[in-house]
Structures are given as C-alpha cells and as structure tokens.
Design a protein around this motif. Structure first.
Motif, PDB file in Angstrom:
ATOM      1  N   UNK A 249      48.375 -32.254  21.069  1.00 45.25           N
ATOM      2  CA  UNK A 249      47.065 -32.624  20.537  1.00 45.25           C
ATOM      3  C   UNK A 249      46.930 -34.121  20.288  1.00 45.25           C
ATOM      4  N   UNK A 250      47.858 -34.911  20.777  1.00 43.71           N
ATOM      5  CA  UNK A 250      47.841 -36.345  20.462  1.00 43.71           C
ATOM      6  C   UNK A 250      46.573 -37.040  20.946  1.00 43.71           C
ATOM      7  N   UNK A 251      46.143 -36.756  22.175  1.00 45.18           N
ATOM      8  CA  UNK A 251      44.939 -37.404  22.704  1.00 45.18           C
ATOM      9  C   UNK A 251      43.708 -37.000  21.905  1.00 45.18           C
ATOM     10  N   UNK A 252      43.634 -35.751  21.528  1.00 46.45           N
ATOM     11  CA  UNK A 252      42.505 -35.297  20.717  1.00 46.45           C
ATOM     12  C   UNK A 252      42.486 -36.011  19.372  1.00 46.45           C
ATOM     13  N   UNK A 253      43.659 -36.188  18.785  1.00 53.36           N
ATOM     14  CA  UNK A 253      43.733 -36.828  17.475  1.00 53.36           C
ATOM     15  C   UNK A 253      43.267 -38.278  17.535  1.00 53.36           C
ATOM     16  N   UNK A 254      43.624 -38.991  18.601  1.00 54.67           N
ATOM     17  CA  UNK A 254      43.169 -40.368  18.777  1.00 54.67           C
ATOM     18  C   UNK A 254      41.650 -40.407  18.918  1.00 54.67           C
ATOM     19  N   UNK A 255      41.109 -39.480  19.696  1.00 51.08           N
ATOM     20  CA  UNK A 255      39.657 -39.414  19.884  1.00 51.08           C
ATOM     21  C   UNK A 255      38.944 -39.057  18.590  1.00 51.08           C
ATOM     22  N   UNK A 256      39.531 -38.170  17.806  1.00 56.30           N
ATOM     23  CA  UNK A 256      38.926 -37.787  16.530  1.00 56.30           C
ATOM     24  C   UNK A 256      38.814 -38.990  15.602  1.00 56.30           C
ATOM     25  N   UNK A 257      39.827 -39.846  15.601  1.00 57.24           N
ATOM     26  CA  UNK A 257      39.784 -41.046  14.767  1.00 57.24           C
ATOM     27  C   UNK A 257      38.659 -41.977  15.224  1.00 57.24           C
TER      28      UNK A 257
END
Length: 351
Positions: A249-257
C-alpha cells in the motif's frame, strides 16, 4: 449347588452399586442437561476453557489497540484495519466453543471483545439518516472491464443524484458514459480516467497531483443553488495482498498524503471528496484525508455500507467525505451492476 450359587452371586450390595453407577448414574448425568458444573475429571466451569478465554482477550486487545499493530512488516496494521469489523466474527465462534466446553471463564472473557466491538461499530448498526438533503452526490468506480456499460449508465441516470463522480474511465466506454449521461447531466469534465457529471455548473477545474505520474485526481467548483462547493474526485492507487511483501500500500499512502494536503489548502469552506480511495475510514494510512473530513456513511448511513467487491461486499473503500458547512442527511449503497464495485451515494444539506 447352593454353594455354587453363592459363589457366582456378587457380594451383598454389589448389584445395587453397579446399577447406580451404570444405570442410575448415567441417568442422572443425562437428566441434569447442560450446565457449568464439574466435568468427568472434576474440573469446574472456571477451570475449563482457559485457551478460549485467552483468545477472547486477545481478540479484544486486537480490536481496541489495532492502531498499535505495526505497518513496518507487510503493512499488517493497515490490512487489519481494512477488514476490522470482521474481526468481530471471532466472538460467535468462540461463544459456540465456550458453550461446548461449558467454560464459565471463556463466557465471561467474551464480554470484553463484545463490548469493544460494539463501542467501535455499534453506532453503524442503526439508521442515522435525518431526511432529504438539498442535493445528492454519488461516486462509482465503474471498472475499466465493465461488461454492462449500458446498465451502469441506466443505474446512474436513475440514481436521483445531482453530482456524480466516476473512476476507471477509458476508451470506448468513456464515450458511452458521455453520450449516455448527457441528457441527465448537462455539465461534465473528465481528466484522464476520472470524471465528474453534474446538473449544476462546473468551473475552476484543476488537476491534483497525487504523485502517481498521471492524472487520477482533480478539483472542481460546482455551483449548487445553495452556493459553491469544492468537489474533489480521486482514485488512489490500488493495493494488493502478496505472499512476498504483504499488503502493498506504499503508493496509495503517498497519494493519500498528497490528496490530504490539497484538501487542506482548499480556499472554499465547503468541500466534498468523492472517489475510490482503496482504503477504509479505519485505515491509519488515510489519516491525511480522513482526519479532516467526515464520512457520510458514518454520520448518516444505515449499516456498514460495504462497496467492494460487488458480488460480496466486505469493505467500504469507495468514499464520500465532506468538511465545512455540509451536513450529510442520508447515505446508501446502490445495487450491483457490471462493475466490481458498488456505487455509493449520500444526500447533503447546505448549512
């Protein structure tokens, strides 16, 4: 002959004791039915089922302290939080086992996860709708592989929503949505694979960079009869559960930020976020967004509002969030169509 008879006969009183042990005793055990009394080994109900009691306590701890489960190893914390309500299924399973074991200790211990689960999710079990709002919004990941685009178009046209956000738009299906929705929604904008359709004028469209390398989020101003609303449409990166790497989920987490930063910097006070966030409101990794916005389902829905997968929904990853003077008055999930997601909708009152 008399001596032989006496030798074959049991000792005086042996027949009575045998009858009590085999017939009478068994009859007593059958007659008393289920109880928490002592078992055949002489253990009381409090001494049986300690493993079950420990599992109940561990379930309560997992529910109460889910935020302490680390994400450093395979994003286990976020994976748990994605399906957190389902951890409550451990309670009826352990209850059946506790009843089978006739364990008083396990039955008492099960009160802990029951109370914690109800504290976390009990409020979702009641209908919190407060009537009709000023306008209705809808978001739907229509799926690039949707095999029934015409059915989805009909679902959207019949939804009664005034503002509709769509994700996974591409190629020929996109043209079908544009032509099929034009009669109901005179205003629309599409940015790459995400789009917005509205019965109200749309202006101020700007791409939101969510660090993906291509556009999957944008901001627009929708001028409702009650006033302007900033509407964000987003489709955060997908997450996967893999044998190597765990919950990726790392890419999603960056996008969420990045999305959270954009929402925080929004100049308009009334803000809506519609889209597939590939995460639930419990997922700590979406905190940059969820910490400043409230869920329509949590505030005005009836039930959990699971939206994915469409055939057997297990998680609410399609979200309608708001901040500012917008009060959700109702929230619901639409029926299945050709997508692997279900559309979700909410009514809002302008304050």
């Amino acid at each position: 002959m008399a001596q032989a008879d006496r030798a074959a006969a049991p000792a005086d009183g042996a027949v009575g004791r045998g009858a009590d042990a085999s017939g009478g005793g068994a009859g007593l055990r059958r007659g008393r039915g289920w109880s928490l009394g002592r078992d055949d080994r002489g253990r009381s109900g409090w001494r049986r089922g300690w493993i079950l009691a420990l599992l109940a306590v561990l379930t309560a701890a997992l529910l109460a302290f889910h935020s302490e489960v680390p994400n450093s190893v395979g994003n286990l914390g976020s994976l748990l939080e994605t399906f957190l309500p389902w951890a409550g299924l451990a309670v009826p399973v352990l209850l059946l086992l506790a009843l089978w074991r006739r364990s008083a200790s396990a039955l008492v211990a099960l009160l802990l996860p029951t109370v914690v689960w109800l504290n976390l999710f009990g409020g979702l079990l009641t209908d919190k709708g407060s009537g009709k709002g000023d306008f209705t919004v809808l978001t739907h990941n229509v799926a690039a592989a949707n095999a029934d685009v015409s059915g989805t178009v009909k679902l959207l046209n019949d939804s009664g929503a005034q503002i509709v956000a769509l994700q996974e738009l591409a190629g020929k299906p996109l043209r079908s949505y544009e032509t099929g929705l034009a009669g109901t929604y005179p205003f629309h904008v599409v940015q790459n694979t995400v789009g917005l359709w509205s019965k109200f004028p749309i202006s101020g469209v700007a791409v939101v960079d969510i660090r993906m390398g291509w556009t999957r989020a944008f901001r627009a101003q929708v001028t409702t009869p009650q006033g302007p609303v900033a509407v964000y449409v987003a489709h955060l990166p997908s997450v996967r559960v893999k044998s190597e790497g765990g919950f990726t989920a790392e890419r999603r987490d960056v996008s969420a930020q990045a999305l959270g930063d954009a929402v925080q910097a929004e100049p308009l006070k009334k803000v809506l976020l519609l889209g597939d966030l590939n995460g639930t409101m419990n997922d700590r990794s979406l905190a940059p967004v969820t910490s400043q916005m409230r869920s329509a389902q949590g505030a005005a829905g009836d039930g959990f509002g699971f939206s994915w997968p469409a055939s057997l929904p297990m998680a609410r990853i399609d979200q309608i969030l708001s901040k500012g003077g917008l009060k959700p008055t109702d929230s619901w999930v639409l029926g299945a169509d050709g997508s692997d997601h279900r559309a979700v909708a909410a009514a809002y009152r302008y304050q």
